[in-house]
Design a protein around this motif. Structure first.
Motif, PDB file in Angstrom:
ATOM      1  N   VAL A   1     -17.141 -40.952   4.817  1.00 59.78           N
ATOM      2  CA  VAL A   1     -17.053 -39.460   5.171  1.00 59.78           C
ATOM      3  C   VAL A   1     -16.493 -39.526   6.551  1.00 59.78           C
ATOM      4  O   VAL A   1     -15.599 -38.737   7.022  1.00 59.78           O
ATOM      5  CB  VAL A   1     -18.273 -38.856   5.082  1.00 59.78           C
ATOM      6  N   ASN A   2     -16.944 -40.262   7.494  1.00 61.74           N
ATOM      7  CA  ASN A   2     -16.610 -40.501   9.126  1.00 61.74           C
ATOM      8  C   ASN A   2     -15.304 -41.045   8.949  1.00 61.74           C
ATOM      9  O   ASN A   2     -14.647 -40.440   9.838  1.00 61.74           O
ATOM     10  CB  ASN A   2     -17.577 -41.520   9.772  1.00 61.74           C
ATOM     11  N   MET A   3     -14.910 -41.731   7.881  1.00 57.00           N
ATOM     12  CA  MET A   3     -13.439 -42.337   7.928  1.00 57.00           C
ATOM     13  C   MET A   3     -12.303 -41.253   7.487  1.00 57.00           C
ATOM     14  O   MET A   3     -11.225 -41.412   7.381  1.00 57.00           O
ATOM     15  CB  MET A   3     -13.217 -43.426   7.207  1.00 57.00           C
ATOM     16  N   GLY A   4     -13.031 -40.070   6.904  1.00 53.04           N
ATOM     17  CA  GLY A   4     -12.128 -39.080   6.500  1.00 53.04           C
ATOM     18  C   GLY A   4     -11.475 -39.467   4.843  1.00 53.04           C
ATOM     19  O   GLY A   4     -10.437 -39.332   4.331  1.00 53.04           O
ATOM     20  N   ARG A   5     -12.476 -40.214   4.143  1.00 55.61           N
ATOM     21  CA  ARG A   5     -12.107 -40.725   2.847  1.00 55.61           C
ATOM     22  C   ARG A   5     -12.958 -40.259   1.863  1.00 55.61           C
ATOM     23  O   ARG A   5     -14.151 -40.861   1.257  1.00 55.61           O
ATOM     24  CB  ARG A   5     -12.100 -42.249   2.834  1.00 55.61           C
ATOM     25  N   PRO A   6     -13.066 -38.895   1.529  1.00 54.85           N
ATOM     26  CA  PRO A   6     -14.027 -38.228   0.748  1.00 54.85           C
ATOM     27  C   PRO A   6     -14.205 -38.730  -0.737  1.00 54.85           C
ATOM     28  O   PRO A   6     -15.081 -38.912  -1.551  1.00 54.85           O
ATOM     29  CB  PRO A   6     -13.780 -36.772   0.746  1.00 54.85           C
ATOM     30  N   GLN A   7     -12.922 -39.214  -1.209  1.00 55.96           N
ATOM     31  CA  GLN A   7     -12.965 -39.458  -2.606  1.00 55.96           C
ATOM     32  C   GLN A   7     -13.670 -40.948  -2.708  1.00 55.96           C
ATOM     33  O   GLN A   7     -14.542 -41.253  -3.619  1.00 55.96           O
ATOM     34  CB  GLN A   7     -11.580 -39.696  -3.213  1.00 55.96           C
TER      35      GLN A   7
ATOM     36  N   TRP B   1     -28.326 -36.684  -4.322  1.00 54.65           N
ATOM     37  CA  TRP B   1     -27.991 -35.470  -5.287  1.00 54.65           C
ATOM     38  C   TRP B   1     -27.372 -34.661  -4.175  1.00 54.65           C
ATOM     39  O   TRP B   1     -26.719 -33.662  -4.577  1.00 54.65           O
ATOM     40  CB  TRP B   1     -28.868 -34.743  -6.214  1.00 54.65           C
ATOM     41  N   HIS B   2     -27.822 -34.321  -2.856  1.00 57.14           N
ATOM     42  CA  HIS B   2     -27.183 -33.702  -1.994  1.00 57.14           C
ATOM     43  C   HIS B   2     -25.889 -34.132  -1.593  1.00 57.14           C
ATOM     44  O   HIS B   2     -24.935 -33.226  -1.417  1.00 57.14           O
ATOM     45  CB  HIS B   2     -28.102 -33.621  -0.669  1.00 57.14           C
ATOM     46  N   GLN B   3     -25.941 -35.335  -1.448  1.00 58.00           N
ATOM     47  CA  GLN B   3     -24.428 -35.904  -1.264  1.00 58.00           C
ATOM     48  C   GLN B   3     -23.528 -35.537  -2.384  1.00 58.00           C
ATOM     49  O   GLN B   3     -22.091 -35.362  -2.155  1.00 58.00           O
ATOM     50  CB  GLN B   3     -24.254 -37.240  -0.877  1.00 58.00           C
ATOM     51  N   ASP B   4     -23.916 -35.887  -3.459  1.00 58.09           N
ATOM     52  CA  ASP B   4     -22.983 -35.593  -4.632  1.00 58.09           C
ATOM     53  C   ASP B   4     -22.583 -34.025  -4.753  1.00 58.09           C
ATOM     54  O   ASP B   4     -21.337 -33.773  -5.082  1.00 58.09           O
ATOM     55  CB  ASP B   4     -23.863 -35.773  -5.992  1.00 58.09           C
ATOM     56  N   ARG B   5     -23.352 -33.091  -4.503  1.00 56.44           N
ATOM     57  CA  ARG B   5     -23.193 -31.677  -4.463  1.00 56.44           C
ATOM     58  C   ARG B   5     -22.093 -31.307  -3.245  1.00 56.44           C
ATOM     59  O   ARG B   5     -21.011 -30.455  -3.464  1.00 56.44           O
ATOM     60  CB  ARG B   5     -24.112 -30.802  -4.505  1.00 56.44           C
ATOM     61  N   HIS B   6     -22.389 -31.945  -2.079  1.00 58.12           N
ATOM     62  CA  HIS B   6     -21.538 -31.541  -0.960  1.00 58.12           C
ATOM     63  C   HIS B   6     -19.824 -32.053  -1.231  1.00 58.12           C
ATOM     64  O   HIS B   6     -19.240 -31.054  -0.921  1.00 58.12           O
ATOM     65  CB  HIS B   6     -21.889 -32.328   0.373  1.00 58.12           C
ATOM     66  N   LEU B   7     -19.827 -33.036  -1.699  1.00 57.10           N
ATOM     67  CA  LEU B   7     -18.275 -33.657  -1.975  1.00 57.10           C
ATOM     68  C   LEU B   7     -17.841 -33.067  -3.324  1.00 57.10           C
ATOM     69  O   LEU B   7     -16.638 -32.932  -3.153  1.00 57.10           O
ATOM     70  CB  LEU B   7     -18.458 -35.108  -1.850  1.00 57.10           C
ATOM     71  N   ALA B   8     -18.403 -32.973  -4.290  1.00 57.58           N
ATOM     72  CA  ALA B   8     -18.226 -32.217  -5.453  1.00 57.58           C
ATOM     73  C   ALA B   8     -17.602 -30.757  -5.137  1.00 57.58           C
ATOM     74  O   ALA B   8     -16.455 -30.563  -5.685  1.00 57.58           O
ATOM     75  CB  ALA B   8     -19.131 -32.058  -6.530  1.00 57.58           C
ATOM     76  N   LEU B   9     -18.228 -30.151  -4.380  1.00 52.37           N
ATOM     77  CA  LEU B   9     -17.618 -28.953  -3.862  1.00 52.37           C
ATOM     78  C   LEU B   9     -16.400 -28.787  -3.264  1.00 52.37           C
ATOM     79  O   LEU B   9     -15.522 -28.228  -3.395  1.00 52.37           O
ATOM     80  CB  LEU B   9     -18.774 -27.929  -2.873  1.00 52.37           C
ATOM     81  N   PHE B  10     -16.306 -29.797  -2.232  1.00 59.18           N
ATOM     82  CA  PHE B  10     -15.090 -29.934  -1.457  1.00 59.18           C
ATOM     83  C   PHE B  10     -13.889 -30.395  -2.269  1.00 59.18           C
ATOM     84  O   PHE B  10     -12.761 -29.827  -2.210  1.00 59.18           O
ATOM     85  CB  PHE B  10     -15.194 -30.922  -0.194  1.00 59.18           C
ATOM     86  N   LEU B  11     -14.228 -31.286  -3.317  1.00 64.36           N
ATOM     87  CA  LEU B  11     -13.149 -32.141  -3.799  1.00 64.36           C
ATOM     88  C   LEU B  11     -12.803 -31.276  -5.186  1.00 64.36           C
ATOM     89  O   LEU B  11     -11.767 -31.652  -5.748  1.00 64.36           O
ATOM     90  CB  LEU B  11     -13.461 -33.442  -4.383  1.00 64.36           C
TER      91      LEU B  11
END
Length: 585
Positions: A263-269, A306-316
């Motif tokens: 996330v810090n690197m800008g690599r959300p996938q 599960w928090h991390q999963d939902r954060h990125l699933a929404l963005f992606l």
């Protein structure tokens, strides 16, 4: 190389050649199988002693095999389901001294091997340590001390910083001396999960270092970026080796820290894939049955995942993993704190937005949105007003508390933006969607305000390319709105909003000057060009083409950090293109 005239007991049992390397005290077969190399000529003239030594070697060999095959932490064979006991590494606890199979063999051989049952647990001899391939790239103690002195104030904002730990020697450090000890103990523990977790935590420290760190004494073994890549390769190999059937909790914690790294690197996938892998292993270990019962390590870990999963699933724009029936509000030993309640509800709403966006029933989109809007209004009332203005410099609490409160405010406005985005584009032609357009732009303002509040601490920017990119998108939305022919804003209002955009641009430029942040640098460049062109002061190329990555569709290893000015034909199939022709004011 030389053949031994008299076979050792292990080679004699295996009926293979007994070969010694030059200067080696053990033969190649014993080294390969982690067995004791006992020469037959050490047994003396008594023929019976050879058999005794042979039995000793066999039991020792089985003990070594059990060491390599049995998990070291949270194994169902050693702890009841839901247990939160954190077992130390094998050679620290001596777990194999009392392993059932080894104990049975010892009991059966008591008459012949009277001293074997009382021998202490032995270090593995000849087996590679999980940290060995990377030890030559671990900074010296002097360099480590400088790294930790430079970054210790940021540790509390990283995932799992407050997770309950039952093994203090491998728990996350609280001081520089703790950190020195943590690295030393972890890398010599022999536990692959502990090694992976330590390397991931060390990566976060190195990632936060300013650009000029390597210009001072006590240099890093490699450039910071290359050193992190080397550590990540080792972590990946450990994760793969521990995957079947499931990794231990230490390894899962390493994947949680990897998420933060990417996330810090800008690599959300890549971050999303780490979380999915961690969730798969957590399910196999039964962590989903531990949430909501107490503030234990397993419960805390599952909630974080599960928090991390939902954060990125929404963005992606992807489905999430964990269904609602496996989610509970972790109450600990009493009432849940406001922080936990707000984060829980925010991530539940992220799930509702994802469900709507992933639904094939497009006609129900606006009715679903209306229900989500109601949930967002309730959540907004739950968020204390002082969270948006809490002082990061308050020395009475760790940085992590005010930082995550402000970050929660940012994530709230980001989610609110996603609620209305599907309808904002049609607001010009369909007046019933005018409210959605207003909320998208208002959320963009709030995102920039929240981002400004969490971006720097003590004059040092906090690295996070993902948050920078979210804020950049907010600034870009405001800029596009201001440049649009349909903008109905007054001159004073336009000036105020351009002021927010230019202030953010300057902040991104400062961040890029201090830290290795390609997203910050490119965000600043794009917004600088737009503002200059809008005011008739642009001096760059006549045609400036930039492709802004969105929803993760930037198919390079660097993801958001790749060069946005490259001609990427991948995007030509998407209707995301907008061209602005600028003339003098």
């Amino acid at each position: 190389m030389a053949l031994q005239k008299l076979y050792c007991t292990e080679c004699r049992r295996r009926k293979v050649r007994c070969i010694f390397g030059d200067g080696e005290g053990r033969c190649q077969q014993c080294i390969a199988h982690a067995a004791q190399c006992i020469s037959q000529d050490t047994a003396g003239p008594n023929p019976g002693s050879n058999e005794t030594e042979d039995l000793r070697a066999r039991v020792a060999n089985m003990e070594e095999m059990l060491r390599t095959l049995t998990p070291s932490t949270n194994s169902p064979g050693y702890a009841t389901q839901g247990s939160d006991t954190h077992m130390a590494s094998d050679h620290e606890t001596g777990v194999f001294v009392n392993a059932p199979l080894v104990q049975f063999l010892r009991d059966g051989l008591t008459a012949q091997l009277p001293d074997l049952a009382t021998q202490p647990s032995r270090q593995l001899i000849g087996l590679p340590s999980p940290a060995n391939p990377i030890l030559h790239l671990i900074p010296t103690e002097t360099c480590l001390r400088r790294i930790f002195q430079s970054t210790h104030r940021f540790w509390s904002i990283w995932p799992l910083a407050s997770v309950p730990i039952q093994a203090p020697e491998t728990g996350f450090p609280q001081s520089v001396e703790d950190a020195i000890r943590f690295v030393g103990v972890s890398l010599s523990s022999g536990s692959s999960g502990v090694v992976a977790k330590c390397l991931a935590w060390l990566c976060l420290c190195i990632q936060q270092l300013p650009k000029d760190f390597e210009e001072v004494e006590a240099r890093l073994p490699l450039r910071a970026k290359d050193l992190i890549s080397s550590y990540l390769e080792r972590i990946d190999s450990i994760v793969v080796s521990l995957s079947p059937p499931a990794s231990d909790t230490d390894c899962i914690e390493a994947m949680v820290l990897q998420y933060k790294l990417f996330v810090n690197m800008g690599r959300p996938q890549r971050a999303w894939k780490c979380t999915r892998n961690a969730l798969d292993n957590a399910l196999l270990l039964g962590l989903h049955r531990s949430e909501g019962t107490s503030s234990t390590r397993r419960s805390y870990l599952w909630t974080t995942l599960w928090h991390q999963d939902r954060h990125l699933a929404l963005f992606l724009g992807l489905p999430y993993t964990v269904p609602e029936q496996h989610i509970m509000l972790a109450n600990g030993n009493g009432e849940a704190t406001p922080d936990k309640k707000v984060l829980h509800q925010l991530n539940m709403i992220c799930g509702y937005i994802i469900d709507r966006d992933q639904s094939h029933h497009r006609d129900s989109g606006y009715s679903s949105t209306a229900r989500i809007v109601e949930e967002m209004e309730i959540l907004e009332d739950m968020i204390p007003k002082d969270w948006a203005t809490s002082d990061l410099e308050d020395g009475s609490t760790p940085l992590g508390v005010p930082f995550w409160r402000r970050a929660t405010v940012l994530l709230f406005h980001l989610a609110n933006q996603h609620v209305h985005l599907p309808f904002a584009a049609t607001a010009i032609d369909d007046k019933k969607h005018a409210y959605s357009r207003y909320m998208v732009l208002k959320s963009a303002e709030n995102i920039l305000q929240a981002h400004e509040g969490i971006r720097a601490y003590g004059g040092v920017p906090i690295i996070c390319d993902f948050l920078d990119f979210c804020a950049f998108n907010a600034a870009l939305l405001l800029a596009v709105s201001l440049m649009s022919e349909n903008s109905q804003r007054s001159s004073d209002e336009a000036e105020r909003l351009w002021g927010m955009v230019t202030k953010f641009t300057a902040q991104m430029r400062q961040t890029a000057d201090v830290l290795e942040c390609s997203v910050a640098a490119q965000s600043a460049q794009v917004l600088e060009h737009i503002f200059a062109a809008y005011n008739g002061q642009y001096e760059g190329p006549e045609r400036y083409k930039v492709t802004i990555p969105f929803f993760g569709h930037f198919q390079t290893a660097e993801e958001l950090g790749a060069d946005w000015c490259l001609d990427t034909s991948f995007f030509n199939t998407y209707n995301w293109n907008e061209t602005f022709e600028f003339t003098s004011v």
